[in-house]
Design an enzyme around this catalytic site. Structure first.
Site, PDB file in Angstrom:
ATOM      1  CG  ASN A 151      25.407  60.531  20.466  1.00  0.00           C
ATOM      2  OD1 ASN A 151      24.532  61.283  20.866  1.00  0.00           O
ATOM      3  ND2 ASN A 151      25.562  59.315  20.961  1.00  0.00           N
ATOM      4  CB  CYS A 325      26.032  55.467  25.348  1.00  0.00           C
ATOM      5  SG  CYS A 325      27.383  56.384  24.623  1.00  0.00           S
TER       6      CYS A 325
END
Ligand code: PMP
Length: 389
Positions: A151, A325
């Site tokens: 990601n 994140c």
């Protein structure tokens, strides 16, 4: 000022066509699938119809789909659930160095519970080498978990090869396919995947919904105990509007992925070419060819990704410095460090991810903005000046 959004990896808008399909399930068809009356039957029909149709998106059987609250829960169910169910068979689990933080943290927890975790290193492009992975397998290895694609840097792993080895050795293979979904045709049989985690928002569905694909014979212990929904594997009243939304998003994606992927590749390749050409001392992170169509990830010597992000923000362009994140921590990305970068290099990184609602001029705008921003920040950077450039 027209906003240019180039952070599709961290969040995607829900497609208005998806919202339209979800709407009836909030009020008119509000039932609970556990109820035996007509209103409940309508909800059961929607749930089972969604399960059948979404299974096609990954070439799977409907019986092998468990709906969850998102990728984090799916990953927990896959890793913790499989480890706990199979601990008598063995306690060794293999993951890669560049897994999503959720996988690293579950691995840490499992290690505290007596499991042995081995992390396979990656090369300078973030690629897992299958021979290196194979050498880490032992007689007591019960599970391999390698993300389909990063990601962060967009590197796509040799998933079919890893799946083949896992199958030959009788080891379960889980892949976190969140970064790849909507950009790669996911086929659990072609790639010999036994467990696969997906989220709805990554295909322009609502947040808070996801699924775990679980091949027959690869059972997991539930981690959510309660009323026994989802065949006892995931208790809690099903989110029918969300599940219908994820199904609608998957069907739209199946139709539109080929044209979307080629459009994103054009943006990506143009941006990579121009940035590397127009900005001195700039580098591409991730693999030059084995990378997601939507991902361009750079590093610029002598300056910080955060400063570039803020300068681009002033110009109405939204980008990321790395994994969303962990973007609020000062820690450099574990993925970039695993590819061999030192802290300063990792901090000088910038991630651009394209998505469904980008238009051609968005790529042009970021190509125009980056060289000036980098040049200006370098005039202020003691590190860049000290380097004598
Ligand atoms: N895996 C990957 C690769 C991710 O990028 C993310 C975050 N979007 C997750 C897992 C966790 O997803 P969620 O926060 O939706 O549960």
């Amino acid at each position: 000022m027209d906003e240019v959004y180039l952070d599709y990896q961290s969040s995607k808008p829900v497609d208005p066509r998806v919202i339209e399909e979800m709407m009836p399930y909030f009020h008119d068809r509000f039932g609970n699938p556990s109820s035996l009356h007509k209103v409940g039957d309508t909800a059961t029909d929607a749930l089972e119809d969604s399960r059948k149709r979404i299974a096609k998106f990954i070439h799977a059987d409907a019986d092998d789909i468990v709906f969850t609250s998102g990728a984090t829960e799916s990953i927990n169910l896959a890793l913790m659930g499989y480890a706990l169910k199979n601990k008598k068979k063995g306690n060794h689990i293999v993951i890669s160095e560049i897994e999503h933080i959720s996988i690293h943290n579950i691995a840490k927890y499992l290690a505290s519970q007596g499991f042995e975790i081995t992390k396979v290193p990656v090369d300078q492009y973030g690629l897992v080498h299958v021979d290196k992975l194979e050498r880490k397998l032992k007689d007591n290895t019960i599970l391999i978990s390698v993300g389909y694609a990063s990601n962060e840097i967009g590197t796509v792993q040799p998933i079919a090869e890893i799946g083949k080895i896992a199958k030959e050795r009788g080891i379960a293979f889980h892949t976190d396919a969140v970064a790849a979904e909507g950009l790669v045709d996911l086929d659990v049989n072609r790639d010999s995947i036994d467990l696969m985690s997906l989220s709805s928002n990554d295909i322009y569905g609502p947040k808070g919904v996801g699924l775990l694909y679980m091949r027959k014979g690869f059972r997991v212990n539930p981690i959510m105990i309660g009323g026994g929904q989802e065949r006892g594997l995931r208790s809690g009243t099903e989110d029918i509007p969300g599940i219908v939304g994820m199904r609608a998003a998957a069907e739209i994606m199946t139709k539109e992925m080929p044209s979307e992927v080629s459009r994103f590749k054009n943006y990506r390749d143009k941006v990579i070419k121009r940035v590397l050409q127009d900005v001195p001392d700039s580098h591409l992170n991730g693999h030059p060819t084995e990378r997601l169509a939507s991902n361009a990830h750079f590093r610029f010597d002598g300056i910080e990704g955060e400063s570039i992000l803020l300068s681009l923000k002033d110009k109405g362009i939204s980008v990321a410095t790395g994994s969303a994140c962990s973007s609020k921590t000062l820690e450099p990305s574990h993925t970039l460090i695993a590819t061999g970068l030192v802290h300063e290099e990792a901090h000088g990184s910038l991630e651009l991810t394209f998505g469904r609602f980008n238009v051609d001029s968005d790529a042009d705008k970021v190509i125009e903005a980056i060289p000036g921003v980098v040049a200006h920040l370098r005039t202020l950077s003691p590190i860049y000046t000290c380097a004598g450039r």
